[in-house]
Design a protein around this motif. Structure first.
Motif, PDB file in Angstrom:
ATOM      1  N   LEU A   1     -17.834   7.748  -5.437  1.00 52.06           N
ATOM      2  CA  LEU A   1     -18.166   6.817  -4.374  1.00 52.06           C
ATOM      3  C   LEU A   1     -18.441   7.552  -3.073  1.00 52.06           C
ATOM      4  O   LEU A   1     -17.870   8.607  -2.796  1.00 52.06           O
ATOM      5  N   ALA A   2     -19.314   6.988  -2.264  1.00 53.74           N
ATOM      6  CA  ALA A   2     -19.502   7.499  -0.910  1.00 53.74           C
ATOM      7  C   ALA A   2     -18.213   7.280  -0.129  1.00 53.74           C
ATOM      8  O   ALA A   2     -17.431   6.369  -0.421  1.00 53.74           O
ATOM      9  N   PRO A   3     -17.950   8.101   0.872  1.00 46.57           N
ATOM     10  CA  PRO A   3     -16.746   7.907   1.685  1.00 46.57           C
ATOM     11  C   PRO A   3     -16.685   6.489   2.262  1.00 46.57           C
ATOM     12  O   PRO A   3     -17.695   5.930   2.678  1.00 46.57           O
ATOM     13  N   ALA A   4     -15.481   5.917   2.241  1.00 49.91           N
ATOM     14  CA  ALA A   4     -15.248   4.574   2.765  1.00 49.91           C
ATOM     15  C   ALA A   4     -14.056   4.617   3.712  1.00 49.91           C
ATOM     16  O   ALA A   4     -13.141   5.433   3.538  1.00 49.91           O
ATOM     17  N   ALA A   5     -14.066   3.727   4.700  1.00 46.75           N
ATOM     18  CA  ALA A   5     -12.994   3.712   5.700  1.00 46.75           C
ATOM     19  C   ALA A   5     -12.003   2.594   5.398  1.00 46.75           C
ATOM     20  O   ALA A   5     -12.400   1.455   5.132  1.00 46.75           O
ATOM     21  N   LEU A   6     -10.733   2.928   5.427  1.00 47.37           N
ATOM     22  CA  LEU A   6      -9.672   1.946   5.197  1.00 47.37           C
ATOM     23  C   LEU A   6      -8.763   1.892   6.414  1.00 47.37           C
ATOM     24  O   LEU A   6      -8.249   2.917   6.874  1.00 47.37           O
ATOM     25  N   GLU A   7      -8.583   0.694   6.940  1.00 43.56           N
ATOM     26  CA  GLU A   7      -7.654   0.458   8.052  1.00 43.56           C
ATOM     27  C   GLU A   7      -6.512  -0.396   7.535  1.00 43.56           C
ATOM     28  O   GLU A   7      -6.741  -1.498   7.026  1.00 43.56           O
ATOM     29  N   VAL A   8      -5.290   0.096   7.634  1.00 38.34           N
ATOM     30  CA  VAL A   8      -4.122  -0.649   7.179  1.00 38.34           C
ATOM     31  C   VAL A   8      -3.711  -1.641   8.260  1.00 38.34           C
ATOM     32  O   VAL A   8      -3.428  -1.248   9.398  1.00 38.34           O
ATOM     33  N   VAL A   9      -3.701  -2.919   7.907  1.00 37.70           N
ATOM     34  CA  VAL A   9      -3.285  -3.964   8.847  1.00 37.70           C
ATOM     35  C   VAL A   9      -1.773  -4.128   8.793  1.00 37.70           C
ATOM     36  O   VAL A   9      -1.087  -4.166   9.816  1.00 37.70           O
ATOM     37  N   ASP A  10      -1.232  -4.239   7.588  1.00 40.81           N
ATOM     38  CA  ASP A  10       0.210  -4.203   7.355  1.00 40.81           C
ATOM     39  C   ASP A  10       0.413  -3.787   5.900  1.00 40.81           C
ATOM     40  O   ASP A  10      -0.541  -3.361   5.244  1.00 40.81           O
TER      41      ASP A  10
ATOM     42  N   LEU B   1       0.843  -1.190   0.000  1.00 37.89           N
ATOM     43  CA  LEU B   1       0.000   0.000   0.000  1.00 37.89           C
ATOM     44  C   LEU B   1       0.885   1.248   0.000  1.00 37.89           C
ATOM     45  O   LEU B   1       1.947   1.274   0.640  1.00 37.89           O
ATOM     46  N   ARG B   2       0.447   2.293  -0.688  1.00 37.19           N
ATOM     47  CA  ARG B   2       1.258   3.508  -0.817  1.00 37.19           C
ATOM     48  C   ARG B   2       1.231   4.359   0.442  1.00 37.19           C
ATOM     49  O   ARG B   2       2.182   5.059   0.749  1.00 37.19           O
ATOM     50  N   GLY B   3       0.059   4.348   1.121  1.00 40.18           N
ATOM     51  CA  GLY B   3      -0.087   5.162   2.319  1.00 40.18           C
ATOM     52  C   GLY B   3      -1.118   6.261   2.182  1.00 40.18           C
ATOM     53  O   GLY B   3      -1.555   6.840   3.187  1.00 40.18           O
ATOM     54  N   ASP B   4      -1.524   6.568   0.939  1.00 36.14           N
ATOM     55  CA  ASP B   4      -2.507   7.625   0.742  1.00 36.14           C
ATOM     56  C   ASP B   4      -3.904   7.086   0.435  1.00 36.14           C
ATOM     57  O   ASP B   4      -4.841   7.860   0.221  1.00 36.14           O
TER      58      ASP B   4
END
Length: 233
Positions: free
Chosen positions: A162-171, A140-143
């Motif tokens: 798109l409607a706002p979506a939440a992303l949680e980086v696991v690793d 993942l790039r980070g942005d």
């Protein structure tokens, strides 16, 4: 509703076949007393070959869909109905998947014969959150989290962001994505839009309902408490 029609609608056979089951003495009450087609009995008290009837109309179940199965009634490959008792495919009203997961996506799938419930779950107005665990082909790039949350991301060939979506980086190559809408192959297309490719995708939650201890290919009928949890988030 007459018993013959009730049992036929649950997929145990045609009305002619169910009538034959009555004549053969295969349909009894909970005490083992033979029932006849013109008898009256509560659903919960009816037995076929000693086994309780399947749940009545209004059935909703959750299935841990394994990879390689499709959400279809007609497909040359393996379909989700193959994981259920064969008669479930013959129920009236029809037991339908609530939305779809593609062949290469595993995880939580709801199925119901309750049309109102189905429409409530899939309706954009419900904004029922769906959580996906994604394994990426590249780091993942980070942005990505900021882009997905912006409400401005456009998917290829679409004209509405798109409607706002939440992303949680696991690793570096694993992320948890929470969506409030359900566009075609949305999760995969979102990552493609930011230059990455999803290698594996798993839906872990819908609303307040998770898979719990269900293993791939397993299913269970949902009760009122489960449905309340479904809409609790």
């Amino acid at each position: 509703m007459k018993l013959v029609r009730l049992i036929a609608n649950l997929g145990y056979g045609s009305r002619k076949q169910v009538s034959a089951m009555f004549r053969e003495g295969r349909i009894t009450d909970a005490d083992g007393e033979v029932l006849y087609a013109d008898d009256k009995a509560e659903h919960a008290a009816i037995r076929i070959d000693g086994e309780p009837l399947d749940p009545p109309a209004g059935l909703t179940l959750m299935l841990h869909k394994p990879l390689g199965t499709t959400c279809s009634t007609k497909d040359p490959g393996r379909i989700v109905y193959d994981l259920l008792p064969p008669r479930f495919r013959l129920r009236a009203p029809l037991l339908s998947t609530v939305g779809r997961l593609d062949r290469d996506t595993s995880g939580l799938l709801l199925m119901t014969d309750d049309g109102q419930l189905l429409h409530r779950v899939v309706s954009p107005k419900s904004q029922l959150h769906k959580v996906y665990e994604a394994t990426m082909a590249e780091d993942l790039r980070g942005d990505e989290a900021g882009i997905f949350a912006s409400g401005t991301l456009m998917l290829e060939s679409e004209t509405t962001p798109l409607a706002p979506a939440a992303l949680e980086v696991v690793d570096a190559r694993h992320a948890r994505l929470t969506l409030s809408e359900g566009r075609y192959h949305q999760a995969r297309r979102m990552f493609a839009a930011v230059g990455n490719h999803v290698q594996a995708l798993h839906r872990s939650r819908i609303g307040g309902l998770g898979l719990g201890e269900l293993a791939a290919g397993e299913w269970r009928v949902l009760g009122e408490d489960d449905l309340a949890r479904l809409f609790s988030c």
